[in-house]
Write a protein that holds these residues in place. Structure first.
Motif, short mmCIF file in Angstrom:
data_model
loop_
_atom_site.label_atom_id
_atom_site.label_comp_id
_atom_site.label_asym_id
_atom_site.label_seq_id
_atom_site.Cartn_x
_atom_site.Cartn_y
_atom_site.Cartn_z
N VAL A 167 -39.28 -33.44 35.52
CA VAL A 167 -38.97 -32.45 36.55
C VAL A 167 -37.37 -32.42 36.82
CG1 VAL A 167 -39.00 -32.44 39.28
CG2 VAL A 167 -40.80 -33.04 37.97
N GLY A 168 -36.76 -33.25 36.76
CA GLY A 168 -35.35 -33.31 36.84
C GLY A 168 -34.61 -32.55 35.66
N ILE A 188 -26.75 -29.01 42.63
CA ILE A 188 -28.29 -29.64 42.65
C ILE A 188 -27.80 -30.78 43.65
CG2 ILE A 188 -30.04 -30.78 41.67
CD1 ILE A 188 -29.29 -29.59 39.00
N LEU A 189 -28.90 -30.69 44.79
CA LEU A 189 -28.76 -31.69 45.76
C LEU A 189 -29.29 -32.71 45.43
CD1 LEU A 189 -28.06 -29.67 48.21
CD2 LEU A 189 -29.89 -30.98 49.25
N ARG A 190 -28.58 -34.00 45.63
CA ARG A 190 -28.87 -35.46 45.05
C ARG A 190 -29.56 -36.14 46.32
NH1 ARG A 190 -27.28 -37.52 40.16
NH2 ARG A 190 -26.54 -35.73 38.75
N VAL A 207 -39.37 -37.75 43.66
CA VAL A 207 -39.32 -36.93 42.55
C VAL A 207 -37.86 -36.30 42.54
CG1 VAL A 207 -40.40 -34.72 41.55
CG2 VAL A 207 -41.57 -36.30 43.04
N LEU A 208 -37.02 -36.76 41.50
CA LEU A 208 -35.51 -36.27 41.37
C LEU A 208 -35.50 -35.00 40.82
CD1 LEU A 208 -34.03 -39.77 40.46
CD2 LEU A 208 -34.61 -39.17 42.54
N ALA A 226 -44.95 -33.43 45.59
CA ALA A 226 -44.30 -32.26 46.02
C ALA A 226 -43.10 -32.19 45.44
CB ALA A 226 -44.10 -32.74 47.64
N ILE A 227 -43.17 -31.36 44.74
CA ILE A 227 -42.00 -30.86 43.75
C ILE A 227 -41.03 -29.81 44.63
CG2 ILE A 227 -40.90 -30.00 41.54
CD1 ILE A 227 -43.61 -30.81 40.38
N GLU A 228 -39.75 -30.18 44.88
CA GLU A 228 -38.99 -29.25 45.62
C GLU A 228 -37.51 -29.21 45.46
OE1 GLU A 228 -38.36 -30.62 49.84
OE2 GLU A 228 -39.59 -32.57 49.36
N PRO A 229 -37.01 -28.21 44.34
CA PRO A 229 -35.72 -28.19 43.89
C PRO A 229 -34.78 -27.48 45.24
CG PRO A 229 -36.97 -26.80 42.67
CD PRO A 229 -37.84 -27.75 43.61
N MET A 230 -33.73 -28.21 45.32
CA MET A 230 -32.75 -27.58 46.47
C MET A 230 -31.48 -27.16 45.72
SD MET A 230 -33.81 -30.51 49.28
CE MET A 230 -35.03 -31.16 48.08
#
Ligand code: MF3
Ligand code: CO
Length: 293
Positions: A167-168, A188-190, A207-208, A226-230
């Motif tokens: 994912v990351g 990319i928010l950490r 999920v990083l 729940a996969i949620e890139p910000m």
């Protein structure tokens, strides 16, 4: 956060319950897309979401979560995530992220949760090319990550491909590609990450959205994530406002978030919060969802 807890695997029947929750969330999103317009307040949109959830016989998992006072997070412009709806009136060109979840209750009284987010521009026209870049890149990052999970599951249980760190890696690769194409590196928010989801909204594993040397847990059928890139248009430096919830960028630049609840099944994924199960999002990757009847 949750990494030391056991990751729970779901039976097909449990995944079907989660699909019911996911479809409620999808319906809420559709209603929000209809309702969002210049002049509307974010509190009015919260009412729209609450009504759809109630009409669906589901319940909000955001309302009352550690005291969260609303059904949706409506994060406008420099607000990244977790902004509380209120009197703020949307204007054409605002970049808005809606994050909303719901749960259903099965015959035994167990809760089954869904959680998803999308970003959109009020009035349909981006104010700035950077708004479009951060929105579309975050969308691509989400689907690239979902596709990477599907491929990892298909390719079996062995090798670098079979672990949660895909994912990351996928999010970073999409950000990198956008930087090469557009000469601008998004942040990319950490501090905020995706999560396992099931009988509660937030479960193991974390999920990083960035690459790490640890490959993470093996992806297995029955896991639901729940996969949620910000992503931020500027540097990924954020702070929380005094309301204890709203997360804003330190420099006032804009941000986007896209999220789906994704079930891992034998041979692929079923995107529970997408009405089509993920067909459209996976199609560019030559993939199709695996759907339980
Ligand atoms: N979907 C959000 C997340 O996964 C949950 C927001 S919790 C709330 O971070 F309390 F703000 F609703
Ligand atoms: Co979430």
């Amino acid at each position: 956060m949750f990494s030391r807890e056991q990751i729970q695997l779901r039976t097909p029947d449990q995944v079907r319950h989660m699909r019911r929750a996911g479809l409620v969330v999808a319906k809420v999103h559709a209603a929000l897309r209809e309702a969002v317009a210049p002049g509307v307040t974010t509190a009015e949109l919260d009412v729209v979401a609450a009504e759809v959830i109630a009409q669906s016989g589901a319940r909000s998992n955001f309302l009352g979560y550690y005291g969260y006072p609303a059904t949706v997070c409506v994060s406008v412009n420099e607000e990244v995530v977790h902004a509380i709806p209120g009197k703020r009136r949307l204007r054409a060109g605002d970049l808005v992220t809606f994050d909303c979840g719901a749960y259903v209750v099965d015959e035994e009284g167990t809760q089954w949760h869904g959680d998803a987010a999308f970003t959109t521009v009020v009035g349909g026209t981006y104010q700035d090319p950077l708004d479009e870049l951060v929105d579309t890149t975050t969308y691509e990052a989400l689907w690239s990550a979902v596709a990477a999970v599907a491929v990892a599951v298909q390719s079996g249980a062995s090798g670098r491909g079979g672990r949660l760190n895909v994912v990351g890696d996928a999010v970073e690769a999409v950000v990198e590609r956008a930087a090469e194409h557009h000469g601008h590196r998004l942040g990319i928010l950490r501090e905020y990450v995706g999560h396992g989801i099931g009988t509660q909204m937030h479960m193991s594993p974390d999920v990083l959205n960035y690459s790490v040397s640890r490959r993470g847990p093996r992806l297995r059928p029955g896991m639901v994530l729940a996969i949620e890139p910000m992503l931020t248009a500027g540097p990924p430096r954020v702070r929380e406002l005094d309301d204890g919830w709203t997360v804003v960028t330190c420099d006032g630049s804009r941000a986007a978030q896209w999220e789906h609840t994704v079930a891992i099944l034998p041979g692929g994924v079923w995107v529970l919060t997408a009405p089509d199960g993920g067909a459209q999002g996976l199609e560019p990757f030559g993939l199709a969802p695996v759907v339980l009847s």
